[in-house]
Design a protein around this motif. Structure first.
Motif, PDB file in Angstrom:
ATOM      1  N   GLY A 190     -70.826 -23.752  56.292  1.00  0.00           N
ATOM      2  CA  GLY A 190     -69.466 -23.608  55.784  1.00  0.00           C
ATOM      3  C   GLY A 190     -69.428 -23.064  54.363  1.00  0.00           C
ATOM      4  O   GLY A 190     -70.458 -22.937  53.675  1.00  0.00           O
ATOM      5  N   VAL A 191     -68.210 -22.763  53.932  1.00  0.00           N
ATOM      6  CA  VAL A 191     -67.980 -22.294  52.562  1.00  0.00           C
ATOM      7  C   VAL A 191     -68.488 -23.349  51.587  1.00  0.00           C
ATOM      8  O   VAL A 191     -69.047 -23.027  50.532  1.00  0.00           O
ATOM      9  CB  VAL A 191     -66.466 -22.031  52.346  1.00  0.00           C
ATOM     10  N   ALA A 192     -68.324 -24.610  51.947  1.00  0.00           N
ATOM     11  CA  ALA A 192     -68.726 -25.693  51.042  1.00  0.00           C
ATOM     12  C   ALA A 192     -70.199 -25.561  50.661  1.00  0.00           C
ATOM     13  O   ALA A 192     -70.558 -25.680  49.478  1.00  0.00           O
ATOM     14  CB  ALA A 192     -68.460 -27.052  51.694  1.00  0.00           C
ATOM     15  N   ASP A 290     -63.858 -16.531  48.197  1.00  0.00           N
ATOM     16  CA  ASP A 290     -63.717 -17.500  49.289  1.00  0.00           C
ATOM     17  C   ASP A 290     -62.676 -16.929  50.254  1.00  0.00           C
ATOM     18  O   ASP A 290     -61.482 -16.973  49.993  1.00  0.00           O
ATOM     19  CB  ASP A 290     -63.269 -18.853  48.692  1.00  0.00           C
ATOM     20  N   TYR A 292     -61.445 -17.903  53.057  1.00  0.00           N
ATOM     21  CA  TYR A 292     -61.336 -19.043  53.978  1.00  0.00           C
ATOM     22  C   TYR A 292     -60.394 -18.798  55.147  1.00  0.00           C
ATOM     23  O   TYR A 292     -60.593 -19.324  56.229  1.00  0.00           O
ATOM     24  CB  TYR A 292     -60.915 -20.300  53.195  1.00  0.00           C
ATOM     25  N   SER A 319     -66.173 -18.885  56.850  1.00  0.00           N
ATOM     26  CA  SER A 319     -66.697 -19.807  57.859  1.00  0.00           C
ATOM     27  C   SER A 319     -65.819 -19.782  59.106  1.00  0.00           C
ATOM     28  O   SER A 319     -64.781 -19.118  59.126  1.00  0.00           O
ATOM     29  CB  SER A 319     -66.733 -21.232  57.306  1.00  0.00           C
ATOM     30  N   SER A 321     -64.341 -22.433  60.079  1.00  0.00           N
ATOM     31  CA  SER A 321     -63.554 -23.662  59.980  1.00  0.00           C
ATOM     32  C   SER A 321     -62.078 -23.465  60.334  1.00  0.00           C
ATOM     33  O   SER A 321     -61.430 -24.396  60.787  1.00  0.00           O
ATOM     34  CB  SER A 321     -63.667 -24.259  58.578  1.00  0.00           C
ATOM     35  N   LYS A 322     -61.540 -22.280  60.123  1.00  0.00           N
ATOM     36  CA  LYS A 322     -60.135 -22.050  60.473  1.00  0.00           C
ATOM     37  C   LYS A 322     -59.993 -21.380  61.840  1.00  0.00           C
ATOM     38  O   LYS A 322     -58.948 -21.458  62.458  1.00  0.00           O
ATOM     39  CB  LYS A 322     -59.452 -21.163  59.419  1.00  0.00           C
ATOM     40  N   ARG A 329     -69.344 -26.755  61.172  1.00  0.00           N
ATOM     41  CA  ARG A 329     -70.073 -26.511  59.914  1.00  0.00           C
ATOM     42  C   ARG A 329     -70.903 -25.229  60.008  1.00  0.00           C
ATOM     43  O   ARG A 329     -72.118 -25.230  59.839  1.00  0.00           O
ATOM     44  CB  ARG A 329     -70.971 -27.704  59.522  1.00  0.00           C
TER      45      ARG A 329
HETATM   46  C1  LIG Z   1     -59.693 -22.769  50.128  1.00  0.00           C
HETATM   47  C2  LIG Z   1     -60.782 -23.443  50.902  1.00  0.00           C
HETATM   48  N1  LIG Z   1     -62.027 -23.001  50.758  1.00  0.00           N
HETATM   49  C3  LIG Z   1     -63.054 -23.602  51.403  1.00  0.00           C
HETATM   50  C4  LIG Z   1     -62.865 -24.691  52.208  1.00  0.00           C
HETATM   51  C5  LIG Z   1     -64.055 -25.347  52.865  1.00  0.00           C
HETATM   52  O1  LIG Z   1     -64.360 -24.662  54.008  1.00  0.00           O
HETATM   53  P1  LIG Z   1     -65.616 -24.940  54.922  1.00  0.00           P
HETATM   54  O2  LIG Z   1     -65.163 -25.828  56.031  1.00  0.00           O
HETATM   55  O3  LIG Z   1     -65.970 -23.567  55.412  1.00  0.00           O
HETATM   56  O4  LIG Z   1     -66.699 -25.557  54.125  1.00  0.00           O
HETATM   57  C6  LIG Z   1     -61.592 -25.172  52.395  1.00  0.00           C
HETATM   58  C7  LIG Z   1     -61.356 -26.306  53.269  1.00  0.00           C
HETATM   59  O5  LIG Z   1     -60.306 -26.512  53.809  1.00  0.00           O
HETATM   60  C8  LIG Z   1     -60.515 -24.521  51.729  1.00  0.00           C
HETATM   61  O6  LIG Z   1     -59.265 -24.965  51.865  1.00  0.00           O
END
Ligand SMILES: Cc1ncc(COP(=O)(O)O)c(C=O)c1O
Length: 484
Positions: A190-192, A290, A292, A319, A321-322, A329
Motif C-alpha cells: 500500500g501507499v502507507a 500519492d 490514492y 495502491s 485500496s480504493k 495491502r
Molecule cells: C490520501 C491517502 N493516501 C494514502 C492512504 C493509504 O493508502 P493505502 O491503503 O494504499 O496504504 C489513504 C488511506 O485511506 C489516503 O486517504
C-alpha cells in the motif's frame, strides 16, 4: 447447562498435532509425583483452552514414549482425568479432550443509540467493499497458484514478482501517464508502506522534516513520525499546495495528492504543478505523489500523473485500496531511478517482500483485463452515488455548496454559517455522521460548517434517505445565505 461433560465430542477432522512435550513437563522425579505433575499440566492446558475440546490425545504408548514415562503411568493419568471429566474416551477408539461446561456468559454491553447500524456514516476514503470481485479474484488466485513453480514459493524478489511489475508498469503508463519500466517499480504493502520506506530513506540521507498538505490525510503524519521525520503542514489553496509557503519551510521533501487533493478534492492546476516541480528542481528536493484515488474521475478530462512530467523529481505511489480493497495491502512505488536500489533494499529489510501468491494473483488479474473491468464497474457505481449525493443536497439542502466533486470517492459540503451550531444535534437526530474538514487540518481546527462527505461505500437509497433526514432535522435556510 451443557451435558457434554460425559459425551465424547466428535473427533476433529484434522489432527492438530500439539507438541505434547511442550504442553507437558519433561520427565523428572519419582512416578507418583510425575503423575500429579502431568495431571496438573494437562488440566491447566484444557482449562485455559490451549488444548481445545475435541483434540485427540495420543495413544498411551506414543505419549509414554514422547514423555519418557511408563505406559502404565499414562493409562492411569488418562483414567483419572476421564473420571474428572477433563477427558472422554470410547473403548477402542481413543481419548479426546472433553468439552467443559461453558463459563457464564459475559453480559452483552447495551448498544449506544448513536452506534447503531442505522447511522449513515459519510466516512471518506472507504470504497464499496461489496464490489470486491470475490469469484474473479479466487479464480485468479487458483490459476496463479497452479502455475507457480515450486521454486517461486521461496522468499520472493523484494522488489516484486517480475510478472506483476511488468503488468503494473503497463497499467500505470497507460492509465496514469507514469514513466516507468518494470524494473523501475517496487511492489509494496500500500501507499502507507511506500511512505514509510521513503520517510526512512529521507531520514537516512540527512533530512529531518517533510512537508504535508494542510488539510491532508491524517494517516501520513504518524507514518513519517515513526520514520523519524518531523511533519510540517503546508497550506492548500484553490489551486493546490502553496509553493511559496512550501519554499518558506526550508524542507526538501513534500507529499502531494495532485489528481484529487485529499480531502479538499482540488485538482492541482497546470501552473501549480509546474511551480511544484520548479521548487523540487531548485531545492534538489523530492515530491511524493500519492495517487490514492486517481483512477476515479467523472466529468473532467483525465489528469496524468505529476511523475510523468519529471520522473527524476517525483516518487509516485498508489495502491488497490480504493479499486479492490484496502485489506489486500497491495501497492506500488515508482521512485526516481537514483533512489531505486536503496529503496529495494529497504523493502527487503522491512518484510522480505510481499506475499508471492497474492502478487501472482494480481498479475493474472491485471493481465486478463479483469482489473480494468473492475475500475470501470467502480467508476460507474461511484459516479451514480456522487450524482445521487449532489442531487439529494440540491433537492433537500439547496443552501449547501459542494466542491471537489469531479473525481474521487468524496466531496466537500459547505453549510450556511447559521446552521453551524445546529448541525451536531441535527445530524445525531437524523442518524447521520459527518466528518468536519477540521479533522484533516494540522492542528485540528473547528470547521463547524464544512464537511468531507465520502459516498462511494453508500447505496443511492441510503444517501438520499440520509440527506432528506438531515434536512428534516434542520430549519429551512434561504440559498442566498451561503457564505462565499
Ligand atoms: C490520501 C491517502 N493516501 C494514502 C492512504 C493509504 O493508502 P493505502 O491503503 O494504499 O496504504 C489513504 C488511506 O485511506 C489516503 O486517504
Amino acid at each position: 447447562m451443557q451435558t457434554s461433560w460425559t459425551t465424547p465430542p466428535p473427533p476433529r477432522d484434522t489432527d492438530p498435532s500439539p507438541a505434547w512435550e511442550l504442553l507437558l513437563p519433561a520427565a523428572s522425579g519419582p512416578p507418583r509425583g510425575r503423575r500429579r505433575e502431568l495431571g496438573a499440566a494437562l488440566r491447566a492446558a484444557i482449562r485455559t483452552g490451549r488444548l481445545a475440546a475435541g483434540t485427540r490425545l495420543p495413544s498411551t504408548r506414543d505419549l509414554a514414549r514422547d514423555l519418557r514415562v511408563s505406559r502404565g503411568l499414562v493409562s492411569e493419568l488418562y483414567a483419572q482425568l476421564t473420571a474428572e471429566g477433563y477427558l472422554t474416551s470410547r473403548q477402542g477408539s481413543g481419548t479426546w479432550v472433553a468439552r467443559l461446561p461453558a463459563a457464564p456468559e459475559a453480559p452483552v454491553p447495551r448498544a449506544h443509540p448513536q452506534t447503531s447500524s442505522a447511522v449513515t456514516d459519510f466516512r471518506p476514503g472507504l470504497p464499496d467493499l461489496s464490489l470486491f470481485p470475490r469469484s474473479a479474484w479466487s479464480a485468479a488466485q487458483r490459476g496463479a497458484l497452479a502455475r507457480l513453480p515450486d521454486a517461486a514459493l521461496d522468499y520472493p524478489d523484494p522488489q516484486g514478482l517480475p510478472e506483476l511489475r511488468a503488468a503494473l508498469a503497463e497499467l500505470l503508463s497507460r492509465r496514469r501517464g507514469v514513466v516507468v519500466e518494470p524494473d523501475g517499480l517496487i511492489v509494496c504493502s500500500g501507499v502507507a508502506q511506500a511512505l514509510t520506506l521513503l520517510g526512512r530513506f529521507l531520514k537516512h540521507h540527512g533530512q529531518d522534516a517533510i512537508a504535508l498538505e494542510d488539510p491532508g490525510s491524517p494517516s501520513e503524519f504518524p507514518l513519517f513520525t515513526a520514520a523519524g521525520l518531523r511533519s510540517v503542514p503546508v497550506p492548500v489553496d484553490t489551486e493546490g499546495l502553496d509553493p511559496v509557503a512550501l519554499a518558506a519551510t526550508g524542507v526538501r521533501a513534500a507529499v502531494v495528492t495532485p489528481a484529487h487533493q485529499f480531502p479538499t478534492g482540488i485538482v492541482h492546476s497546470p501552473e501549480r504543478r509546474a511551480a511544484l516541480l520548479e521548487w523540487a528542481r531548485r531545492t534538489h528536493g523530492l515530491l511524493i505523489e500519492d495517487d490514492y484515488d486517481g483512477d476515479f474521475r467523472y466529468d473532467r478530462a483525465p489528469v496524468g500523473s505529476l511523475q510523468g512530467l519529471a520522473p527524476e523529481l517525483v516518487a509516485y505511489t498508489g495502491s488497490v485500496s480504493k479499486s479492490l480493497a484496502p485489506g489486500l495491502r497491495l501497492g506500488w512505488l515508482v521512485p526516481p531511478s537514483g533512489m531505486l536500489a536503496e529503496l529495494v533494499e529497504a523493502k527487503r529489510y522491512s518484510d522480505l517482500g510481499n506475499t508471492v501468491a497474492e502478487q501472482a494473483a494480481f498479475a493474472a488479474f491485471l493481465r486478463s483485463g479483469r482489473y480494468d473491468r473492475q475500475l470501470r464497474l467502480c467508476q460507474r457505481h461511484y459516479r451514480t452515488r456522487r450524482d445521487a449525493l449532489i442531487s439529494a443536497l440540491a433537492t433537500h439542502l439547496p443552501a449547501v455548496r459542494t466542491s471537489g466533486i469531479a473525481a474521487g470517492l468524496h466531496l466537500i459540503a459547505e453549510f450556511p454559517t447559521e446552521l453551524g451550531p445546529l448541525l451536531p444535534a441535527a445530524s445525531a437526530r437524523a442518524g447521520v455522521r459527518l466528518r468536519p474538514l477540521g479533522d484533516y487540518t494540522a492542528p485540528a481546527r473547528p470547521t463547524p460548517t464544512v464537511f468531507v462527505l465520502g459516498y462511494a461505500h453508500l447505496g443511492v437509497p441510503e444517501i438520499t434517505r440520509a440527506v432528506a433526514a438531515l434536512a428534516a432535522a434542520l430549519p429551512d435556510i434561504p440559498v442566498s445565505s451561503v457564505a462565499v
